[in-house]
Design an enzyme around this catalytic site. Structure first.
Site, PDB file in Angstrom:
ATOM      1  CD  GLU A  58      -1.990  -2.726  15.342  1.00  0.00           C
ATOM      2  OE1 GLU A  58      -1.926  -2.213  16.523  1.00  0.00           O
ATOM      3  OE2 GLU A  58      -1.378  -3.894  14.848  1.00  0.00           O
ATOM      4  CB  ILE A  81       3.137   0.438  14.214  1.00  0.00           C
ATOM      5  CG1 ILE A  81       2.485  -1.049  13.964  1.00  0.00           C
ATOM      6  CG2 ILE A  81       3.998   0.504  15.309  1.00  0.00           C
ATOM      7  CD1 ILE A  81       1.640  -1.773  14.851  1.00  0.00           C
ATOM      8  CG  ASP A 136      14.158  -8.783   3.804  1.00  0.00           C
ATOM      9  OD1 ASP A 136      15.257  -8.407   3.870  1.00  0.00           O
ATOM     10  OD2 ASP A 136      13.318  -8.125   2.964  1.00  0.00           O
TER      11      ASP A 136
HETATM   12  P1  ADP Z   1       8.074  -2.535   0.942  1.00  0.00           P
HETATM   13  O1  ADP Z   1       7.224  -3.954   1.026  1.00  0.00           O
HETATM   14  O2  ADP Z   1       7.659  -1.785  -0.148  1.00  0.00           O
HETATM   15  O3  ADP Z   1       9.341  -2.811   1.283  1.00  0.00           O
HETATM   16  P2  ADP Z   1       7.023  -2.127   3.480  1.00  0.00           P
HETATM   17  O4  ADP Z   1       6.016  -2.989   3.925  1.00  0.00           O
HETATM   18  O5  ADP Z   1       8.513  -2.221   4.127  1.00  0.00           O
HETATM   19  O6  ADP Z   1       7.185  -1.921   2.123  1.00  0.00           O
HETATM   20  O7  ADP Z   1       6.918  -0.685   4.206  1.00  0.00           O
HETATM   21  C1  ADP Z   1       7.597   0.560   3.937  1.00  0.00           C
HETATM   22  C2  ADP Z   1       7.666   1.389   5.256  1.00  0.00           C
HETATM   23  O8  ADP Z   1       6.385   1.698   5.718  1.00  0.00           O
HETATM   24  C3  ADP Z   1       8.557   0.642   6.312  1.00  0.00           C
HETATM   25  O9  ADP Z   1       9.914   0.805   6.174  1.00  0.00           O
HETATM   26  C4  ADP Z   1       7.837   1.216   7.565  1.00  0.00           C
HETATM   27  O10 ADP Z   1       8.614   2.339   7.928  1.00  0.00           O
HETATM   28  C5  ADP Z   1       6.480   1.408   7.163  1.00  0.00           C
HETATM   29  N1  ADP Z   1       5.407   0.688   7.461  1.00  0.00           N
HETATM   30  C6  ADP Z   1       5.003  -0.485   6.976  1.00  0.00           C
HETATM   31  N2  ADP Z   1       4.226  -1.280   7.680  1.00  0.00           N
HETATM   32  C7  ADP Z   1       3.985  -0.371   8.518  1.00  0.00           C
HETATM   33  C8  ADP Z   1       2.809  -0.235   9.638  1.00  0.00           C
HETATM   34  N3  ADP Z   1       1.857  -1.340   9.885  1.00  0.00           N
HETATM   35  N4  ADP Z   1       2.834   0.774  10.758  1.00  0.00           N
HETATM   36  C9  ADP Z   1       3.494   1.870  10.254  1.00  0.00           C
HETATM   37  N5  ADP Z   1       4.414   1.880   9.509  1.00  0.00           N
HETATM   38  C10 ADP Z   1       4.612   0.950   8.499  1.00  0.00           C
END
Ligand code: ADP
Length: 295
Positions: free
Chosen positions: A98, A100, A203
């Site tokens: 989803e 956000i 983390d």
């Molecule tokens: P990585 O595994 O490469 O570190 P992340 O899962 O942390 O990547 O996602 C990178 C960025 O994307 C996050 O810092 C956040 O700002 C954004 N993000 C991640 N998941 C979501 C989500 N479900 N909805 C909105 N933004 C997200």
């Protein structure tokens, strides 16, 4: 996103959300360290978040999903709904969540976050320290399994593991090795009593939480395990970001024991060693500083 990935994502989305759902527009996302990511718009007005990994670290996204589900089960802090995960015919793993829509942080948000994090630690409980599966901290393996004592778990699976990885990566000169060995011995004395095994995000830096439309925290990309809850603050304090309102609110909800600041500095060392192992020698002086102080 190439056509094969797009077709695989489209199939997964239809399996999970219904055959009428179509991907429409795609937007770029920045901020991740490990994976590539996009926002996907759909014809039903719902936005989705897609991440994938061409270097294909095996199990990385599955472990992320398990961590999100463990946090979700506590019903204390929101995590994004998992739409699903799969692998393209070329072997590229991907995960759809989803999306956000996030706001900027505020003092009220920090108060709410501190309170909810204390609830996560209080509600998420196990009989032993660790986690059923090994998972990842960044792209480094984080070994788990179950241990009866926190002292032993932390020594073997966290500090000791990163110290020997650093040696394998070529940072283990005589000084580093001597300080590391001494710290592992002194750890028994520094630790004192530990909290019961509490579920931690593992983390928790500013890239791994968002503020939702109600001003509440949403946790992302966890490296969960059942830990002494003080270990959570090794990461929150590494790069800063959260202010006094967050820490005061946590302490009000569930105060940490005396001497926590010193122990948290050593939990921070775990993350610094991981950064040394992932990103290189610029992290070495900060590691050595803490190793000297406590060894
Ligand atoms: P990585 O595994 O490469 O570190 P992340 O899962 O942390 O990547 O996602 C990178 C960025 O994307 C996050 O810092 C956040 O700002 C954004 N993000 C991640 N998941 C979501 C989500 N479900 N909805 C909105 N933004 C997200």
């Amino acid at each position: 996103m190439d056509a094969i990935l797009r077709a695989s994502v489209q199939r997964l989305v239809q399996r999970s959300m219904g055959s009428a759902v179509q991907l429409t527009q795609i937007h770029h996302v920045s901020g991740g360290c490990i994976n590539e990511a996009l926002i996907l718009e759909t014809n039903i007005g719902r936005s989705l978040f897609l991440k994938w990994n061409r270097r294909s670290v095996k199990g990385l996204l599955e472990r992320e999903v398990e961590g999100l589900e463990a946090i979700r089960r506590t019903e204390t802090i929101r995590v994004p709904e998992v739409i699903g995960h799969d692998v393209t015919p070329q072997g590229v793993p991907f995960l759809v969540l989803e999306w956000i829509a996030s706001q900027s942080t505020s003092r009220d948000f920090e108060i709410e976050f501190g309170r909810r994090l204390a609830s996560l630690h209080r509600v998420g409980r196990a009989d032993q320290y660790g986690f059923a599966q090994q998972n990842f901290i960044g792209s480094t393996v984080q070994p788990n399994g179950w241990h009866a004592t926190w002292r032993e778990f932390w020594k073997a699976k966290r500090l000791g593991f990163q110290l020997s990885l650093a040696r394998k990566n070529g940072y283990g000169d005589q000084t580093f090795s001597r300080l590391g060995d001494r710290l592992l011995v002194r750890w028994d004395r520094i630790l004192g009593d530990s909290s019961p095994p509490c579920l931690i995000h593992g983390d928790l830096w500013s890239g791994n939480y968002l503020v939702d439309e109600k001003g509440c925290p949403v946790l992302l990309d966890p490296a969960t395990y059942y830990a002494d809850r003080e270990a959570e603050f090794g990461m929150t304090t590494l790069f800063g970001g959260l202010g006094n309102a967050f820490y005061d609110s946590y302490q009000e909800a569930w105060p940490l024991a005396a001497g926590a600041d010193e122990r948290i500095e050593i939990y921070r060392l775990y993350h610094l060693l991981n950064h040394l192992n992932l990103f290189g020698i610029t992290y070495l002086p900060d590691c050595l500083k803490i190793m000297r102080k406590y060894s």
